[in-house]
Design an enzyme around this catalytic site. Structure first.
Site, PDB file in Angstrom:
ATOM      1  N   CYS A   1      57.824  18.365  62.401  1.00  0.00           N
ATOM      2  CA  CYS A   1      57.214  17.226  61.698  1.00  0.00           C
ATOM      3  C   CYS A   1      58.090  15.975  61.619  1.00  0.00           C
ATOM      4  O   CYS A   1      57.752  14.947  62.194  1.00  0.00           O
ATOM      5  CB  CYS A   1      56.830  17.664  60.288  1.00  0.00           C
ATOM      6  SG  CYS A   1      55.675  19.025  60.284  1.00  0.00           S
TER       7      CYS A   1
HETATM    8  N1  LIG Z   1      54.876  23.949  60.928  1.00  0.00           N
HETATM    9  C1  LIG Z   1      54.833  23.173  59.860  1.00  0.00           C
HETATM   10  O1  LIG Z   1      55.609  23.365  58.938  1.00  0.00           O
HETATM   11  C2  LIG Z   1      53.817  22.046  59.724  1.00  0.00           C
HETATM   12  C3  LIG Z   1      53.688  21.419  58.480  1.00  0.00           C
HETATM   13  C4  LIG Z   1      52.746  20.416  58.333  1.00  0.00           C
HETATM   14  C5  LIG Z   1      51.956  20.038  59.410  1.00  0.00           C
HETATM   15  N2  LIG Z   1      52.104  20.639  60.618  1.00  0.00           N
HETATM   16  C6  LIG Z   1      51.212  20.217  61.712  1.00  0.00           C
HETATM   17  O2  LIG Z   1      50.261  21.250  61.974  1.00  0.00           O
HETATM   18  C7  LIG Z   1      49.934  21.284  63.358  1.00  0.00           C
HETATM   19  C8  LIG Z   1      50.189  22.676  63.913  1.00  0.00           C
HETATM   20  O3  LIG Z   1      51.568  22.968  63.790  1.00  0.00           O
HETATM   21  P1  LIG Z   1      52.131  24.440  63.893  1.00  0.00           P
HETATM   22  O4  LIG Z   1      53.525  24.366  63.352  1.00  0.00           O
HETATM   23  O5  LIG Z   1      51.212  25.444  63.309  1.00  0.00           O
HETATM   24  O6  LIG Z   1      52.166  24.615  65.497  1.00  0.00           O
HETATM   25  P2  LIG Z   1      52.377  25.988  66.309  1.00  0.00           P
HETATM   26  O7  LIG Z   1      52.879  25.574  67.636  1.00  0.00           O
HETATM   27  O8  LIG Z   1      53.141  26.960  65.494  1.00  0.00           O
HETATM   28  O9  LIG Z   1      50.916  26.567  66.446  1.00  0.00           O
HETATM   29  C9  LIG Z   1      49.907  25.947  67.150  1.00  0.00           C
HETATM   30  C10 LIG Z   1      49.062  27.014  67.835  1.00  0.00           C
HETATM   31  O10 LIG Z   1      47.972  26.361  68.479  1.00  0.00           O
HETATM   32  C11 LIG Z   1      47.699  27.064  69.670  1.00  0.00           C
HETATM   33  N3  LIG Z   1      46.888  26.222  70.539  1.00  0.00           N
HETATM   34  C12 LIG Z   1      47.266  25.154  71.268  1.00  0.00           C
HETATM   35  N4  LIG Z   1      46.206  24.647  71.913  1.00  0.00           N
HETATM   36  C13 LIG Z   1      45.146  25.389  71.575  1.00  0.00           C
HETATM   37  C14 LIG Z   1      43.769  25.358  71.917  1.00  0.00           C
HETATM   38  N5  LIG Z   1      43.260  24.434  72.745  1.00  0.00           N
HETATM   39  N6  LIG Z   1      42.964  26.300  71.390  1.00  0.00           N
HETATM   40  C15 LIG Z   1      43.454  27.254  70.570  1.00  0.00           C
HETATM   41  N7  LIG Z   1      44.732  27.322  70.199  1.00  0.00           N
HETATM   42  C16 LIG Z   1      45.564  26.409  70.704  1.00  0.00           C
HETATM   43  C17 LIG Z   1      49.071  27.405  70.204  1.00  0.00           C
HETATM   44  O11 LIG Z   1      49.018  28.456  71.134  1.00  0.00           O
HETATM   45  C18 LIG Z   1      49.795  27.792  68.912  1.00  0.00           C
HETATM   46  O12 LIG Z   1      49.678  29.176  68.638  1.00  0.00           O
HETATM   47  C19 LIG Z   1      50.784  20.195  64.013  1.00  0.00           C
HETATM   48  O13 LIG Z   1      50.043  19.024  64.089  1.00  0.00           O
HETATM   49  C20 LIG Z   1      51.905  20.004  63.030  1.00  0.00           C
HETATM   50  O14 LIG Z   1      52.451  18.703  63.086  1.00  0.00           O
HETATM   51  C21 LIG Z   1      53.017  21.658  60.802  1.00  0.00           C
END
Ligand SMILES: NC(=O)c1ccc[n+]([C@@H]2O[C@H](COP(=O)([O-])OP(=O)(O)OC[C@H]3O[C@@H](n4cnc5c(N)ncnc54)[C@H](O)[C@@H]3O)[C@@H](O)[C@H]2O)c1
Length: 465
Positions: A303
């Site tokens: 982030c």
């Molecule tokens: N990790 C955090 O602490 C956090 C906190 C706040 C916001 N966010 C936001 O949340 C969002 C997700 O982050 P995350 O940390 O969970 O990412 P991540 O990489 O852990 O998980 C994302 C998942 O989405 C899957 N994916 C990608 N394309 C796809 C598709 N077309 N169809 C189905 N699945 C698909 C990936 O395989 C992966 O498993 C991002 O925008 C991030 O900025 C994350």
């Protein structure tokens, strides 16, 4: 083309007395009675815990992911996130959690929550391909009356300018997103709701973190509020998806800029012979108007190093430069280089060169007590040390090995903490709580501490940087 006046992002007033469509009434009562079937797309750090929260509340949840390994692991009752145990997954599965890569199942769902990645590309520009790919995959299976919520962090306008046009343009029934607050039998609902997870933070229960929602119209807001109200104690409504998107960016830019400020003041304090940590502790006793931020070896995580640049990119469309973001980025990006020069200086004082020195990095996760390596400053530090000719090893209880990621290919194995005196320098990059810092200082020849993990230990071997 530059935008000089408010267009799609013009703030809209919340309509208080819309005509309620039968479709939205039906979905709301399904949500309230826990009959609504939920899709969570992206079973990562955000999506999986969210899916578990909903199964705890007796919703039928299907997790969608393109990563077959994740789908198979979940369906076999396993976990791939350190802080989520296989037992939790098995309990959720008994409660109805399923995982799939088959988007045809979207048509069976009532609400769809999208939690896919939003990284930067190699030119430091937003990479929305995961959102657009998801939208293309959902659209053919969309049906009237469904609610689609985007949770991925992104610039203001993404929901309306990117997500909605794909969903409207590529569905098979001529469906339109509800905009007027009236709706029809050809309507689906759209909202944005940012994720506020703080990995590793055990002081606030997930339920107690207020959830911001902004619907495309009042009915979408109402439905999103009902959906999140079933797992969060407080839902905060804003007037539009763009306002919700901007809320998340404000929160993260606030952190990014304040961390840069304190990093810069640390560099000055080091030069002046002051201990910035002592100063922060003292300033934190002020009961109002001050919130402590702490310096470190550089920003990490999905982030804080990434999200601000979503806004600075979007700002250019409005002929606007976000100077705080750029300056904060410049300072924070420089911190790993400061760590390297501190290690080189500390070795130099022992009449040793960085070139050829054995350096053990303690902690590679981007922050304390988590198993997340994304954008970790440790990765940059390892690369920079290797470039200078150092012989680098690492230890991290959360990573038995570091293989290949999007921006690195290190192929390193976790080293043991025995015989620490074989290293010319032990460099603390991540201050995991499990480490016995007194013993580490006792056993090592030289400790360079970028996190103040050795606070309270006095030893000439320690160099705080
Ligand atoms: N990790 C955090 O602490 C956090 C906190 C706040 C916001 N966010 C936001 O949340 C969002 C997700 O982050 P995350 O940390 O969970 O990412 P991540 O990489 O852990 O998980 C994302 C998942 O989405 C899957 N994916 C990608 N394309 C796809 C598709 N077309 N169809 C189905 N699945 C698909 C990936 O395989 C992966 O498993 C991002 O925008 C991030 O900025 C994350």
């Amino acid at each position: 083309m530059l935008k000089f006046s408010a267009g799609i992002l013009r703030p809209r007033k919340i309509m208080t007395t819309p005509t309620i469509s039968p479709l939205s009434t039906a979905l709301k009562s399904k949500i309230e009675s826990r009959q609504a079937k939920l899709a969570v797309i992206g079973m990562g750090y955000v999506g999986l815990p969210l899916a578990l929260l909903y199964t705890e509340q007796k919703f039928g949840v299907t997790g969608f992911d393109i990563d077959k390994r994740k789908v198979d692991t979940l369906n076999a009752g396993g976990s791939y996130i350190f802080r989520i145990t296989p037992t939790e997954i098995q309990t959720a599965r008994a409660g109805g959690l399923k995982a799939t890569s088959n988007y045809a199942q979207i048509s069976e769902m009532d609400a769809i929550i999208i939690c896919v990645p939003t990284p930067l590309n190699e030119y430091h520009e937003p990479d929305l391909s995961f959102i657009t790919n998801t939208a293309h995959a959902i659209a053919p299976h969309l049906r009237a009356g469904q609610l689609v919520v985007l949770e991925s962090t992104t610039y203001p306008g993404t929901t309306e300018e990117v997500l909605v046009p794909i969903l409207e343009g590529e569905n098979k029934g001529g469906l339109k997103a509800g905009r007027s607050g009236n709706g029809s039998e050809k309507t689906f609902y759209v909202a944005f709701s940012p994720e506020r997870e703080d990995p590793g933070n055990t002081s606030v229960a997930r339920r107690d973190i207020p959830k911001v929602v902004g619907g495309l119209d009042p009915q979408a807001s109402e439905l999103a509020a009902a959906l999140y109200g079933s797992i969060f104690n407080r839902v905060v409504r804003v007037s539009s998806p763009a306002a919700a998107e901007m809320t998340k960016l404000l929160e993260n830019i606030y952190r990014c800029v304040n961390i840069a400020l304190v990093n810069e003041l640390k560099l000055l304090s080091l030069r002046m012979g002051l201990d910035i940590w002592e100063v922060i502790d003292a300033a934190s006793t002020k009961p109002f108007g001050f919130q402590p931020f702490y310096p470190g070896p550089g920003l990490g995580g999905h982030c804080i190093p990434v999200d601000p640049f979503y806004l600075s990119w979007k700002a250019k469309e409005w002929d606007f430069r976000t100077r705080f973001i750029e300056l904060a980025g410049e300072i924070n990006v420089g911190m790993p280089y400061h760590v390297i020069s501190s290690v080189a200086g500390a070795l130099n004082r022992q009449k040793k060169a960085l070139n050829g020195a054995k350096v053990l990095i303690l902690g590679v996760a981007y922050k304390r007590d988590i198993d997340d390596l994304r954008e970790s400053p440790a990765l940059t530090i390892i690369e920079l040390l290797q470039k200078e000719g150092a012989n680098v090893s690492y230890n991290d209880p959360y990573f038995p090995m570091i293989g290949k990621g999007r921006k690195y290919d290190l192929q390193m194995k976790c080293a043991s903490l025995d015989n620490l005196d074989q290293y010319d320098c032990v460099l603390i990059v991540t201050d995991h709580s499990d480490y016995d810092y007194r013993k580490i200082v006792k056993d090592a020849q030289l400790v360079v501490d970028s996190r103040n993990a050795t606070k309270g230990i006095e030893d000439p071997k320690i160099v705080r940087c």
